[in-house]
Design an enzyme around this catalytic site. Structure first.
Site, PDB file in Angstrom:
ATOM      1  N   CYS A  55       0.875  -1.180   0.000  1.00 19.07           N
ATOM      2  CA  CYS A  55       0.000   0.000   0.000  1.00 19.07           C
ATOM      3  C   CYS A  55       0.908   1.225   0.000  1.00 19.07           C
ATOM      4  CB  CYS A  55      -0.917   0.011   1.216  1.00 19.07           C
ATOM      5  SG  CYS A  55      -2.042   1.441   1.234  1.00 19.07           S
ATOM      6  N   HIS A  64      -2.241  -4.877 -10.555  1.00 19.16           N
ATOM      7  CA  HIS A  64      -3.097  -3.830 -11.125  1.00 19.16           C
ATOM      8  C   HIS A  64      -3.330  -4.072 -12.601  1.00 19.16           C
ATOM      9  CE1 HIS A  64      -3.048  -0.724  -7.848  1.00 19.16           C
ATOM     10  NE2 HIS A  64      -1.990  -1.419  -7.494  1.00 19.16           N
ATOM     11  N   GLU A 113     -10.262  -0.313  -5.700  1.00 16.99           N
ATOM     12  CA  GLU A 113      -9.222  -1.027  -4.977  1.00 16.99           C
ATOM     13  C   GLU A 113      -9.727  -2.379  -4.490  1.00 16.99           C
ATOM     14  OE1 GLU A 113      -5.770   0.042  -1.704  1.00 16.99           O
ATOM     15  OE2 GLU A 113      -7.282   1.526  -2.241  1.00 16.99           O
ATOM     16  N   CYS A 135      -5.081   6.077  -4.358  1.00 18.82           N
ATOM     17  CA  CYS A 135      -4.422   4.776  -4.235  1.00 18.82           C
ATOM     18  C   CYS A 135      -2.990   4.952  -4.715  1.00 18.82           C
ATOM     19  CB  CYS A 135      -5.152   3.724  -5.066  1.00 18.82           C
ATOM     20  SG  CYS A 135      -4.342   2.101  -5.060  1.00 18.82           S
ATOM     21  N   GLY A 167      -1.856   2.306  -7.154  1.00 18.51           N
ATOM     22  CA  GLY A 167      -2.583   2.543  -8.397  1.00 18.51           C
ATOM     23  C   GLY A 167      -1.963   3.671  -9.205  1.00 18.51           C
TER      24      GLY A 167
END
Length: 267
Positions: A73, A150, A198, A207, A210
């Site tokens: 994260c 992703h 997410e 994010c 992201g």
């Protein structure tokens, strides 16, 4: 037993941070889910547990709001770096990253992105620069692993995509055996506008991984330079990806408040 916590956020992507480096805390998926609940718990996108590490200065366990433990994260890494107040190497399930405080936030080195289909992972081999798949108008995404998986779709207007409906469909598609984070990006003024569904959380204001994944995808397709401003609903992150190097992300992070809870209330 009372447990102290710090509530933080990076551009509105919010976290509950628990420090278990000296006093161990038996975190479970159910407990993480209960604490993340915005009506009956403290409320957050991710629950972060700091733990000892032999591979780095400290370890960071990351639980999404649904209670599932995940690999990485980016925004939480920046928030934890800011909370520590000094440069540090942080071990995550996605690898060891480095963070350094900056005025108003922090920068983190997220490591090198991975592009092989088995590293995403995908259910079977295909070209990750343009997956030959689509969901309605969302077609031919780029797949990349930046500590977590992703897919990035480039669209004329990311705000026009019904991501709240399509996001869960893509996240749970059998093509992605570990589920997937879904990004819709629009190239704008040399940078990107981005919205993210997410994995295990849903639509988020920001994010970090992201933003990293979308910048890397844009660079691979020749859509932007190697220094990219990525604007999400919560604000802007700055992503740099030197040739064949690690991805570096910088941006704002904030402490919201501190408190404590009785562990018995959630077990």
């Amino acid at each position: 037993m009372r447990v102290e916590f710090t509530k933080m956020h990076g551009l509105g992507n919010d976290f509950v941070v628990l420090d278990a480096r000296t006093t161990p805390l038996a975190m479970t998926n159910g407990l993480a889910h209960a604490l993340a609940d915005r009506k009956t718990g403290i409320g957050c996108d991710q629950l972060i547990v700091l733990v000892p590490s032999t591979a780095a200065d400290l370890g960071m366990r990351i639980f999404n709001a649904d209670g599932g433990e995940v690999e990485s994260c980016g925004n939480a890494s920046r928030a934890v770096t800011m909370l520590l107040g000094h440069a540090a190497r942080i071990e995550t399930l996605g690898g060891v990253i480095t963070g350094e405080p900056e005025p108003g936030g922090a920068a983190v080195d997220m490591g090198k992105p991975r592009f092989e289909w088995q590293d995403i992972p995908l259910a079977y081999a295909m070209d990750t620069l343009a997956l030959p798949v689509g969901w309605e108008d969302l077609e031919s995404p780029v797949a990349v692993n930046v500590g977590n998986p992703h897919v990035v779709f480039f669209v004329p207007d990311c705000d026009a995509v019904d991501l709240e409906r399509l996001g869960p469909q893509i996240e749970h598609d059998p093509l992605f055996p570990e589920r997937i984070n879904v990004n819709v990006a629009t190239v704008h003024d040399g940078g990107l506008r981005l919205r993210v569904w997410e994995r295990g959380v849903g639509l988020t204001r920001a994010c970090g991984t992201g933003a990293c994944a979308s910048a890397v995808a844009a660079i691979r397709r020749g859509l932007t330079s190697r220094d990219v401003a990525v604007t999400l609903p919560g604000g802007t992150l700055h992503i740099a990806w030197p040739m064949a190097g690690a991805v570096r992300m910088s941006g704002a992070a904030s402490e919201s408040f501190r408190g404590s809870f009785d562990l018995a209330d959630y077990t």
